[in-house]
Design a protein around this motif. Structure first.
Motif, PDB file in Angstrom:
ATOM      1  N   ALA A  11      18.321  24.680 -21.561  1.00  0.00           N
ATOM      2  CA  ALA A  11      17.377  25.393 -21.735  1.00  0.00           C
ATOM      3  C   ALA A  11      17.521  26.951 -21.198  1.00  0.00           C
ATOM      4  O   ALA A  11      18.370  27.099 -20.494  1.00  0.00           O
ATOM      5  N   GLN A  12      16.718  27.906 -21.811  1.00  0.00           N
ATOM      6  CA  GLN A  12      16.883  29.268 -21.540  1.00  0.00           C
ATOM      7  C   GLN A  12      15.348  29.399 -20.446  1.00  0.00           C
ATOM      8  O   GLN A  12      14.302  29.477 -20.961  1.00  0.00           O
ATOM      9  N   VAL A  13      15.498  29.844 -19.366  1.00  0.00           N
ATOM     10  CA  VAL A  13      14.479  29.961 -18.365  1.00  0.00           C
ATOM     11  C   VAL A  13      14.358  31.385 -17.819  1.00  0.00           C
ATOM     12  O   VAL A  13      15.205  32.064 -17.551  1.00  0.00           O
ATOM     13  N   VAL A  14      12.986  31.758 -18.046  1.00  0.00           N
ATOM     14  CA  VAL A  14      12.512  33.063 -17.447  1.00  0.00           C
ATOM     15  C   VAL A  14      11.875  32.472 -15.882  1.00  0.00           C
ATOM     16  O   VAL A  14      11.032  32.046 -15.575  1.00  0.00           O
ATOM     17  N   GLU A  15      13.033  32.967 -14.951  1.00  0.00           N
ATOM     18  CA  GLU A  15      12.571  32.834 -13.622  1.00  0.00           C
ATOM     19  C   GLU A  15      11.968  33.976 -12.904  1.00  0.00           C
ATOM     20  O   GLU A  15      11.162  33.548 -11.942  1.00  0.00           O
ATOM     21  N   GLN A  16      12.280  35.112 -13.298  1.00  0.00           N
ATOM     22  CA  GLN A  16      11.357  36.309 -12.907  1.00  0.00           C
ATOM     23  C   GLN A  16      11.250  37.213 -14.116  1.00  0.00           C
ATOM     24  O   GLN A  16      12.141  37.587 -14.764  1.00  0.00           O
ATOM     25  N   THR A  17       9.956  37.791 -14.199  1.00  0.00           N
ATOM     26  CA  THR A  17       9.646  38.601 -15.338  1.00  0.00           C
ATOM     27  C   THR A  17      10.469  39.867 -14.909  1.00  0.00           C
ATOM     28  O   THR A  17      10.498  40.409 -13.933  1.00  0.00           O
ATOM     29  N   GLY A  18      10.859  40.543 -16.088  1.00  0.00           N
ATOM     30  CA  GLY A  18      11.647  41.741 -16.010  1.00  0.00           C
ATOM     31  C   GLY A  18      13.083  41.585 -16.011  1.00  0.00           C
ATOM     32  O   GLY A  18      13.726  42.419 -15.795  1.00  0.00           O
ATOM     33  N   LYS A  19      13.555  40.172 -15.699  1.00  0.00           N
ATOM     34  CA  LYS A  19      15.145  39.954 -15.303  1.00  0.00           C
ATOM     35  C   LYS A  19      15.430  39.114 -16.619  1.00  0.00           C
ATOM     36  O   LYS A  19      14.685  38.542 -17.290  1.00  0.00           O
ATOM     37  N   PRO A  20      16.814  39.098 -16.675  1.00  0.00           N
ATOM     38  CA  PRO A  20      17.366  38.230 -17.802  1.00  0.00           C
ATOM     39  C   PRO A  20      16.904  36.968 -17.575  1.00  0.00           C
ATOM     40  O   PRO A  20      16.990  36.380 -16.726  1.00  0.00           O
ATOM     41  N   VAL A  21      17.161  36.266 -18.942  1.00  0.00           N
ATOM     42  CA  VAL A  21      16.744  34.801 -18.842  1.00  0.00           C
ATOM     43  C   VAL A  21      18.053  34.011 -18.423  1.00  0.00           C
ATOM     44  O   VAL A  21      19.335  34.633 -18.422  1.00  0.00           O
ATOM     45  N   VAL A  22      17.733  33.042 -18.012  1.00  0.00           N
ATOM     46  CA  VAL A  22      18.867  31.913 -17.211  1.00  0.00           C
ATOM     47  C   VAL A  22      19.256  30.803 -18.157  1.00  0.00           C
ATOM     48  O   VAL A  22      18.094  29.775 -18.248  1.00  0.00           O
ATOM     49  N   TYR A  23      20.326  30.552 -18.428  1.00  0.00           N
ATOM     50  CA  TYR A  23      20.634  29.541 -19.341  1.00  0.00           C
ATOM     51  C   TYR A  23      21.136  28.497 -18.266  1.00  0.00           C
ATOM     52  O   TYR A  23      22.160  28.366 -17.523  1.00  0.00           O
ATOM     53  N   LYS A  24      20.406  27.517 -18.160  1.00  0.00           N
ATOM     54  CA  LYS A  24      20.610  26.250 -17.083  1.00  0.00           C
ATOM     55  C   LYS A  24      20.080  24.804 -17.580  1.00  0.00           C
ATOM     56  O   LYS A  24      19.263  24.818 -18.785  1.00  0.00           O
ATOM     57  N   LYS A  25      20.536  23.844 -16.844  1.00  0.00           N
ATOM     58  CA  LYS A  25      19.853  22.428 -17.134  1.00  0.00           C
ATOM     59  C   LYS A  25      18.636  22.233 -16.405  1.00  0.00           C
ATOM     60  O   LYS A  25      18.376  22.510 -15.312  1.00  0.00           O
ATOM     61  N   ILE A  26      17.430  21.548 -17.185  1.00  0.00           N
ATOM     62  CA  ILE A  26      16.455  21.255 -16.435  1.00  0.00           C
ATOM     63  C   ILE A  26      15.891  19.803 -16.987  1.00  0.00           C
ATOM     64  O   ILE A  26      16.562  19.533 -18.014  1.00  0.00           O
ATOM     65  N   PRO A  27      15.120  19.064 -16.429  1.00  0.00           N
ATOM     66  CA  PRO A  27      14.623  17.876 -16.651  1.00  0.00           C
ATOM     67  C   PRO A  27      14.216  17.899 -18.176  1.00  0.00           C
ATOM     68  O   PRO A  27      13.344  18.772 -18.666  1.00  0.00           O
ATOM     69  N   VAL A  28      14.143  16.809 -18.782  1.00  0.00           N
ATOM     70  CA  VAL A  28      13.419  16.444 -20.270  1.00  0.00           C
ATOM     71  C   VAL A  28      12.071  15.743 -19.710  1.00  0.00           C
ATOM     72  O   VAL A  28      12.083  15.089 -18.849  1.00  0.00           O
ATOM     73  N   GLN A  29      10.894  16.488 -20.269  1.00  0.00           N
ATOM     74  CA  GLN A  29       9.744  15.783 -19.779  1.00  0.00           C
ATOM     75  C   GLN A  29       9.224  14.581 -20.784  1.00  0.00           C
ATOM     76  O   GLN A  29       9.749  14.502 -21.743  1.00  0.00           O
ATOM     77  N   LYS A  30       8.465  13.841 -20.369  1.00  0.00           N
ATOM     78  CA  LYS A  30       7.806  12.787 -20.958  1.00  0.00           C
ATOM     79  C   LYS A  30       6.538  13.305 -21.728  1.00  0.00           C
ATOM     80  O   LYS A  30       5.610  13.841 -21.036  1.00  0.00           O
ATOM     81  N   PRO A  31       6.133  13.013 -22.697  1.00  0.00           N
ATOM     82  CA  PRO A  31       4.973  13.234 -23.272  1.00  0.00           C
ATOM     83  C   PRO A  31       3.705  12.342 -22.923  1.00  0.00           C
ATOM     84  O   PRO A  31       3.902  11.213 -22.463  1.00  0.00           O
TER      85      PRO A  31
END
Length: 352
Positions: A11-31
Motif C-alpha cells: 500500500a501507499q501510506v500517508v504517514e504525515q501530511t505534507g510529506k511523501p507517501v510511504v510504500y510499505k506492507k500493511i495488514p489486509v482488513q476483514k469486511p
C-alpha cells in the motif's frame, strides 16, 4: 468469507501530511457485516488525493491514511448481511465509501450530503492498496465486459462531471464551456457533454491540451495562457456571441472561478466542481442580477448517477485518456501534479 486472501498487502501510506507517501506492507482488513472486500486491480489518481497528502482542505484526514478513491477490482469477500453482490463480481470503490442510508439526504437520493458519509482515501482507507473495504450498498457495480484499468477514472472523475452536467440543466444542442478541459476531470467532461448532445468550448492552457480536447469532441478551444481577453474569446466561440449556456468549472486554481460569471450567457448556469484549496467564488453583483445567472456547486453523484455514468462507458461513449504507472511509483504522479504537468489521468497498477 472467501479463502486464499493474504494477511498482508502492499500500500501507499500517508504517514504525515505534507510529506511523501510511504510504500510499505500493511495488514489486509476483514469486511464487516455490511461490507465487501475488493481486490483492487487498478486505481485512478485524482487531484483530491494530492489534497489528502498535503492536508490543505478544511476537512480532517485519517492518519495514517491509505489514499485513493477510483479503485476497480474483484470482490473477494463479503459480510454476512450482503446478499446482492457475489464473490467474483467486478466492483469499484468510489469517494463515497458509505453513508447512514437513514437521514433525510440519504432517503432523498442525496447520499453524498449525508453528515455521516465515509470518504474513501480521506476519512477511511482508500484504494492505493491491494485490498480495500467498502460498504456493499455503495460500491459501483462494474459489468464484466468493462476493462478495469480503463474504467477506474470514471469512478470519480467521470461520475463527478456527469453529475455536474446534469446539475447545469444544459439541454442537447446548447453550449457548455468546460474550464480545465485538459485535466482528468475535464477530459471526461468533454466526452460526457458530447454524448449528452452538448456543444463544447474547452478552456485550458497549451497546445497539448488543445489537441487532446479536440479529439475528445470540443468544437472550440480558448487558451487562457495566450488569450488577451478570455471573457471575449469565450463569448465569441458561441454561435450567437452571447456566451455558453453553462460553465463547468473543474480547474485547480482560483482565477477561472472569478471569470465564469462574466462570460456565461443570460439565464446561464455556472457549476463549480473543482476544489482549489482556500479559493473563493466571486461574481459581479450587477451583471449577475441583470443577467439572471445561477451559480451553484455540484458534488459527487449518487448511486443512480454512478450507474448511469458507468453505462455511458460500457456503451463505448467514454474513453478516459490515461497513462499507467506502478503503484510503487505513486509519488511521481503527485510530483507531476505539483508541477501542473498532467494531461488526462494516471492509473496505478496495484501489482507493480
Amino acid at each position: 468469507m472467501a479463502q486464499n486472501i493474504p494477511t498482508e498487502q502492499w500500500a501507499q501510506v500517508v504517514e504525515q501530511t505534507g510529506k511523501p507517501v510511504v510504500y510499505k506492507k500493511i495488514p489486509v482488513q476483514k469486511p464487516g457485516p455490511d461490507e465487501v472486500l475488493i481486490n483492487i486491480k487498478f486505481s485512478g489518481v485524482c487531484h483530491t488525493d494530492l489534497h489528502a497528502v498535503n492536508g490543505d482542505w478544511p476537512l480532517a484526514t485519517k492518519l495514517p491514511l491509505v489514499g485513493g478513491h477510483e479503485g476497480a477490482g474483484v470482490v473477494v469477500a463479503r459480510g454476512d448481511l450482503v446478499k446482492d453482490i457475489e464473490i467474483g463480481d467486478h466492483a469499484g470503490v468510489k469517494w463515497i465509501n458509505g453513508t447512514c442510508l437513514a437521514c433525510d439526504f440519504c432517503q432523498r437520493s442525496d447520499e453524498p450530503l449525508c453528515a455521516k458519509a465515509l470518504l474513501s482515501g480521506y476519512t477511511v482507507d482508500g484504494t492505493f492498496q491491494q485490498y480495500c473495504i467498502a460498504k456493499a450498498a455503495h460500491v459501483a457495480r462494474i459489468p464484466k465486459e468493462c476493462d478495469l484499468e480503463a474504467i477506474a477514472p470514471v469512478l470519480c472523475a467521470g461520475i463527478t462531471v456527469y453529475k455536474g452536467l446534469k446539475e447545469s440543466g444544459a439541454r442537447p444542442g446548447e453550449t457548455v464551456a468546460i474550464v480545465g478541459a485538459g485535466g482528468g476531470l475535464g477530459s471526461l467532461a468533454c466526452q460526457y457533454a458530447k454524448a449528452m448532445g452538448l456543444r463544447v468550448i474547452a478552456i485550458d492552457g497549451g497546445n497539448e491540451k488543445k489537441e487532446m480536447t479536440a479529439k475528445l469532441g470540443a468544437e472550440s478551444y480558448v487558451d487562457f495562457m495566450s488569450s488577451k481577453n478570455v471573457v471575449s474569446d469565450v463569448k465569441a466561440a458561441t454561435p450567437d456571441g452571447l456566451g455558453p449556456h453553462a460553465v463547468i468549472l473543474v480547474a485547480v486554481n482560483e482565477k477561472p472561478f472569478q471569470q465564469a460569471a462574466e462570460y456565461v450567457r443570460p439565464r446561464g448556469t455556472v457549476v463549480a466542481i473543482g476544489l482549489p484549496a482556500g479559493a473563493y467564488l466571486r461574481a459581479p453583483v450587477f451583471e449577475s442580477v441583470i443577467k439572471m445567472i445561477t451559480i451553484k456547486g455540484s458534488y459527487v453523484g449518487n448511486r443512480a448517477d454512478s450507474a448511469e455514468a458507468i453505462e455511458f462507458f460500457r456503451r463505448g461513449l467514454i474513453k478516459a485518456p490515461y497513462k499507467s504507472i506502478g503503484m510503487s511509483e505513486l509519488q511521481k504522479v503527485y510530483d507531476l501534479m505539483h508541477e501542473g504537468k498532467i494531461a488526462g489521468r494516471y492509473v496505478v497498477d496495484t501489482s507493480k
